[in-house]
Design a protein around this motif. Structure first.
Motif, PDB file in Angstrom:
ATOM      1  N   ASP B 167      27.909  86.984  19.634  1.00  0.00           N
ATOM      2  CA  ASP B 167      27.898  88.233  20.393  1.00  0.00           C
ATOM      3  C   ASP B 167      29.286  88.853  20.499  1.00  0.00           C
ATOM      4  OD1 ASP B 167      25.200  88.169  20.939  1.00  0.00           O
ATOM      5  OD2 ASP B 167      25.480  86.783  22.618  1.00  0.00           O
ATOM      6  N   SER B 168      30.192  88.431  19.653  1.00  0.00           N
ATOM      7  CA  SER B 168      31.574  88.884  19.809  1.00  0.00           C
ATOM      8  C   SER B 168      31.699  90.394  19.641  1.00  0.00           C
ATOM      9  CB  SER B 168      32.448  88.175  18.782  1.00  0.00           C
ATOM     10  OG  SER B 168      31.870  88.333  17.518  1.00  0.00           O
ATOM     11  N   LYS B 169      32.669  90.961  20.330  1.00  0.00           N
ATOM     12  CA  LYS B 169      32.873  92.410  20.266  1.00  0.00           C
ATOM     13  C   LYS B 169      33.764  92.784  19.090  1.00  0.00           C
ATOM     14  CE  LYS B 169      32.014  93.606  25.009  1.00  0.00           C
ATOM     15  NZ  LYS B 169      32.119  92.294  25.681  1.00  0.00           N
ATOM     16  N   VAL B 170      34.607  91.836  18.696  1.00  0.00           N
ATOM     17  CA  VAL B 170      35.521  92.089  17.591  1.00  0.00           C
ATOM     18  C   VAL B 170      35.320  90.991  16.548  1.00  0.00           C
ATOM     19  CG1 VAL B 170      37.940  92.212  16.897  1.00  0.00           C
ATOM     20  CG2 VAL B 170      37.243  93.152  19.097  1.00  0.00           C
ATOM     21  N   ILE B 171      35.152  91.405  15.296  1.00  0.00           N
ATOM     22  CA  ILE B 171      35.059  90.423  14.217  1.00  0.00           C
ATOM     23  C   ILE B 171      36.236  90.625  13.284  1.00  0.00           C
ATOM     24  CG2 ILE B 171      33.754  89.769  12.161  1.00  0.00           C
ATOM     25  CD1 ILE B 171      31.235  90.152  13.683  1.00  0.00           C
ATOM     26  N   ILE B 172      36.966  89.558  13.057  1.00  0.00           N
ATOM     27  CA  ILE B 172      38.072  89.626  12.117  1.00  0.00           C
ATOM     28  C   ILE B 172      37.667  88.822  10.895  1.00  0.00           C
ATOM     29  CG2 ILE B 172      40.505  89.120  11.740  1.00  0.00           C
ATOM     30  CD1 ILE B 172      40.900  89.248  14.753  1.00  0.00           C
ATOM     31  N   ALA B 173      37.526  89.495   9.772  1.00  0.00           N
ATOM     32  CA  ALA B 173      37.085  88.826   8.550  1.00  0.00           C
ATOM     33  C   ALA B 173      38.259  88.717   7.584  1.00  0.00           C
ATOM     34  CB  ALA B 173      35.943  89.609   7.914  1.00  0.00           C
ATOM     35  N   ASP B 174      38.664  87.495   7.311  1.00  0.00           N
ATOM     36  CA  ASP B 174      39.829  87.272   6.459  1.00  0.00           C
ATOM     37  C   ASP B 174      39.370  87.006   5.026  1.00  0.00           C
ATOM     38  OD1 ASP B 174      42.325  86.795   5.538  1.00  0.00           O
ATOM     39  OD2 ASP B 174      42.748  85.063   6.808  1.00  0.00           O
ATOM     40  N   ASN B 186      27.794  93.378  -1.587  1.00  0.00           N
ATOM     41  CA  ASN B 186      27.240  94.606  -1.028  1.00  0.00           C
ATOM     42  C   ASN B 186      26.462  94.331   0.249  1.00  0.00           C
ATOM     43  OD1 ASN B 186      28.376  96.229  -2.959  1.00  0.00           O
ATOM     44  ND2 ASN B 186      26.628  96.061  -4.347  1.00  0.00           N
ATOM     45  N   GLU B 187      25.749  93.203   0.264  1.00  0.00           N
ATOM     46  CA  GLU B 187      25.005  92.812   1.462  1.00  0.00           C
ATOM     47  C   GLU B 187      25.953  92.590   2.638  1.00  0.00           C
ATOM     48  OE1 GLU B 187      21.561  92.023   3.558  1.00  0.00           O
ATOM     49  OE2 GLU B 187      21.710  92.699   1.484  1.00  0.00           O
ATOM     50  N   VAL B 188      27.054  91.889   2.363  1.00  0.00           N
ATOM     51  CA  VAL B 188      28.034  91.601   3.409  1.00  0.00           C
ATOM     52  C   VAL B 188      28.671  92.887   3.926  1.00  0.00           C
ATOM     53  CG1 VAL B 188      30.303  90.583   3.797  1.00  0.00           C
ATOM     54  CG2 VAL B 188      28.562  89.277   2.599  1.00  0.00           C
ATOM     55  N   LEU B 189      29.052  93.747   3.013  1.00  0.00           N
ATOM     56  CA  LEU B 189      29.690  94.997   3.418  1.00  0.00           C
ATOM     57  C   LEU B 189      28.746  95.838   4.262  1.00  0.00           C
ATOM     58  CD1 LEU B 189      31.597  96.031   0.153  1.00  0.00           C
ATOM     59  CD2 LEU B 189      32.481  94.836   2.149  1.00  0.00           C
ATOM     60  N   LYS B 190      27.485  95.840   3.849  1.00  0.00           N
ATOM     61  CA  LYS B 190      26.493  96.606   4.596  1.00  0.00           C
ATOM     62  C   LYS B 190      26.344  96.023   6.001  1.00  0.00           C
ATOM     63  CE  LYS B 190      21.607  97.670   4.333  1.00  0.00           C
ATOM     64  NZ  LYS B 190      21.288  96.606   5.287  1.00  0.00           N
ATOM     65  N   ASP B 191      26.371  94.700   6.120  1.00  0.00           N
ATOM     66  CA  ASP B 191      26.272  94.064   7.439  1.00  0.00           C
ATOM     67  C   ASP B 191      27.442  94.457   8.324  1.00  0.00           C
ATOM     68  OD1 ASP B 191      23.905  92.855   7.153  1.00  0.00           O
ATOM     69  OD2 ASP B 191      24.671  90.881   6.621  1.00  0.00           O
ATOM     70  N   PHE B 192      28.630  94.495   7.749  1.00  0.00           N
ATOM     71  CA  PHE B 192      29.796  94.899   8.534  1.00  0.00           C
ATOM     72  C   PHE B 192      29.603  96.320   9.060  1.00  0.00           C
ATOM     73  CE2 PHE B 192      32.900  91.879   6.209  1.00  0.00           C
ATOM     74  CZ  PHE B 192      32.538  90.867   7.077  1.00  0.00           C
ATOM     75  N   ARG B 193      29.111  97.177   8.180  1.00  0.00           N
ATOM     76  CA  ARG B 193      28.891  98.565   8.583  1.00  0.00           C
ATOM     77  C   ARG B 193      27.885  98.624   9.731  1.00  0.00           C
ATOM     78  NH1 ARG B 193      32.134 102.485   8.776  1.00  0.00           N
ATOM     79  NH2 ARG B 193      31.262 102.534  10.848  1.00  0.00           N
ATOM     80  N   ASP B 194      26.782  97.856   9.594  1.00  0.00           N
ATOM     81  CA  ASP B 194      25.750  97.849  10.645  1.00  0.00           C
ATOM     82  C   ASP B 194      26.333  97.353  11.968  1.00  0.00           C
ATOM     83  OD1 ASP B 194      23.988  98.757   8.825  1.00  0.00           O
ATOM     84  OD2 ASP B 194      22.946  96.853   8.506  1.00  0.00           O
ATOM     85  N   ILE B 195      27.148  96.296  11.883  1.00  0.00           N
ATOM     86  CA  ILE B 195      27.760  95.742  13.092  1.00  0.00           C
ATOM     87  C   ILE B 195      28.618  96.795  13.777  1.00  0.00           C
ATOM     88  CG2 ILE B 195      29.548  94.163  13.876  1.00  0.00           C
ATOM     89  CD1 ILE B 195      28.521  92.167  11.898  1.00  0.00           C
ATOM     90  N   ALA B 196      29.433  97.480  12.988  1.00  0.00           N
ATOM     91  CA  ALA B 196      30.307  98.500  13.560  1.00  0.00           C
ATOM     92  C   ALA B 196      29.476  99.624  14.167  1.00  0.00           C
ATOM     93  CB  ALA B 196      31.249  99.041  12.493  1.00  0.00           C
ATOM     94  N   ASP B 197      28.378  99.967  13.508  1.00  0.00           N
ATOM     95  CA  ASP B 197      27.558 101.069  14.006  1.00  0.00           C
ATOM     96  C   ASP B 197      26.874 100.729  15.326  1.00  0.00           C
ATOM     97  OD1 ASP B 197      28.367 102.559  11.907  1.00  0.00           O
ATOM     98  OD2 ASP B 197      26.575 102.243  10.682  1.00  0.00           O
TER      99      ASP B 197
END
Lengths: 219, 311
Positions: B167-174, B186-197
């Motif tokens: 449930d974290s508010k900030v995700i840092i992906a290294d 592409n799946e991962v990038l899309k997930d990041f976008r969804d999370i941010a949205d």
């Protein structure tokens, strides 16, 4: 001169599944050929077989117009993806670089290798700096073919462009054939004369290659 | 200022003290004047070559730098200055890290169990895990695997899954993408976008600008331990003439999808930093002033840049 792989198949001893099956591939001197496939399709295995690091289970690799490749300088040179795994950690850079003869100074300068790096251990350099060493040490007049396996995947765009620039200029000048293995269609599109795709229908077996000059329209 | 950043890093500096010979100690400054701002609902890509200080930034935010590291500057979370105690409390709960190395998994625990640790909703743990496994194309039995049984790509997906279900508010992906094939990326990038949205914030650390440009709102360009520019993703469109710093422009031109032209030279090592601008020895616009004066970060056209002559 031509490097030719004839009906290469490969599997590990303890496994029945073939990683490569009936692969035909050939490259002429001076040609730059891209090898495109998703991960897990055996690109790296094919690279090792072409360079003689692995023996195929069946089929053979022929270097037409060249005598025995069992002793002396290997005419087919492989550049690995992870330079930190391709250098001796207990040697300093100068020794690593001069193992197969010190390259001329102008080549060292073109590659952007600084004199101060020579007296360092491999752990004291970044991936981009190390990969310059790994690339320059295959640039010799005895090299006939270079297999570049994800050579610049780990590097930033400027370093990538720098390294490719030097390698391709040298290859052109000395009529060296280069196999470019990468998942980056834009890169392949930019540097290659011709592209071979290893993708087949089935996930576990690679069907014989389809040659194509059309890659994704995004580049 | 209308919106407050959820995470703000001001003038961060990190040095490591090292013993060279006997008891002779030197301090090696690896990060100087690093500034980053992260907003809710936004993806910030941190782009730079290896050795530019990207991973150290992530470790500094989470307070997991090695013992011989000394930090200066300030890190604010929700407007509050972070103390080492705060960092320890926030990490894992409010700020999640997707580590670069797949060695970060617990080698003695089945991966399904490891993922469940991060899920707050205890009743639906099983469903959440099987759901995310299905989405990433991981088979059900992988839940019972130990990390040594995973391939590099599978381990990467497990690390991602852990952060995504928390449930974290900030995700840092290294560096979340190496070792993954194109479909998974592409799946991962899309997930990041969804999370941010959904209002969370994502900081994606990467050397791959092309991947970053696909999803990021803003791009921070790191060079030799400094932020040279923070640009909007749209600034990279076209010929990149809207970019502010000469290094960013060079980076954009060097892409294989653009001109693929390199610039000479290399990023300076931490102990060989020039006195003035860190990019001065490679910059085509260099003047005498650049060699003596280190430029401050200034705001230009809704972005930030550290160059005396940026317009």
């Amino acid at each position: 001169m031509r490097l030719r792989a004839e009906e290469i198949s490969f599997k590990y001893n303890n496994n029945d599944k073939y990683i490569l099956e009936d692969i035909d591939f050939s490259i002429e001197s001076g040609e730059v050929v891209g090898l495109l496939a998703p991960s897990g399709y055996g690109k790296t295995t094919l690279a090792k077989i072409l360079a003689g690091y692995e023996k195929p289970t069946s089929g053979q690799v022929v270097l037409e117009g060249c005598e025995s490749r069992n002793n002396g300088y290997a005419p087919v040179q492989l550049i690995f993806q992870h330079p930190e795994k391709a250098v001796n950690p207990k040697w300093k850079m100068r020794k690593i670089l001069s193992e197969a003869g010190m390259p001329p100074q102008e080549l060292i300068d073109a590659m952007g290798i600084k004199e101060s790096w020579m007296d360092r251990w491999p752990t004291e350099l970044s991936g981009g700096e190390l990969q310059r060493f790994c690339c320059i040490r295959v640039l010799s007049e005895q090299t006939k073919f270079i297999i570049a396996d994800e050579m610049t995947t780990m590097l930033d765009a400027i370093t990538q462009a720098q390294i490719w620039n030097v390698v391709l200029t040298y290859a052109k000048k000395h009529n060296i054939g280069v196999v470019v293995i990468s998942h980056d269609a834009c890169l392949i599109n930019k540097v290659c004369d011709r592209v071979v795709s290893l993708t087949g229908d089935k996930r576990d077996v690679i069907s014989p290659h389809i040659e194509t000059n059309q890659i994704s329209a995004s580049c | 200022m209308d919106k407050q950043p959820i995470l703000q890093v001001n003038n961060l500096g990190i040095s490591f003290s090292q013993y060279t010979k006997g008891l002779h100690r030197v301090d090696l400054k690896v990060i100087t004047n690093l500034d980053v701002e992260l907003y809710e609902g936004e993806i910030l890509a941190v782009v730079g070559s290896s050795g530019s200080g990207k991973s150290l930034l992530a470790h500094a935010i989470l307070g997991i730098l090695p013992d011989n590291a000394v930090t200066e500057g300030e890190i604010y979370y929700n407007g509050k200055l972070l103390t080492p105690e705060d960092m320890e409390r926030l990490r894992g709960d409010e700020i999640a890290l997707i580590p670069q190395s797949v060695n970060y998994l617990d080698p003695l625990q089945q991966v399904g169990k490891q993922i469940k640790i991060t899920i707050k909703d205890h009743e639906h743990q099983d469903e959440v895990v099987s759901d995310i496994f299905q989405r990433y194309g991981l088979k059900k039995e992988v839940e019972n695997y130990y990390p040594f049984q995973l391939s590099g790509g599978m381990a990467r997906k497990v690390l991602l899954a852990m952060a995504l279900v928390s449930d974290s508010k900030v995700i840092i992906a290294d560096e979340p993408t190496p070792g993954l094939d194109e479909a998974s990326i592409n799946e991962v990038l899309k997930d990041f976008r969804d999370i941010a949205d959904t209002g969370r914030a994502v900081m994606m650390i990467t050397h791959d600008i092309q991947a970053a440009l696909k999803i990021a709102d803003k791009i921070a360009i790191f060079y030799a331990g400094t932020t040279l520019e923070t640009a909007n993703a749209a600034d990279f469109e076209g010929d990149g003439s809207r970019l502010r710093h000469p290094y960013t422009k060079a980076l954009n031109r060097a892409l294989p999808s653009n001109e693929f032209v390199p610039v000479a030279g290399t990023q300076p090592l931490p102990n060989e930093l020039p006195h003035g601008c860190l990019y001065s020895d490679r910059c085509p616009k260099k003047t005498k002033k650049c060699e003596v004066e280190r430029p401050r970060l200034k705001e230009i056209r809704d972005g930030k840049v550290r160059c005396l002559y940026a317009t």
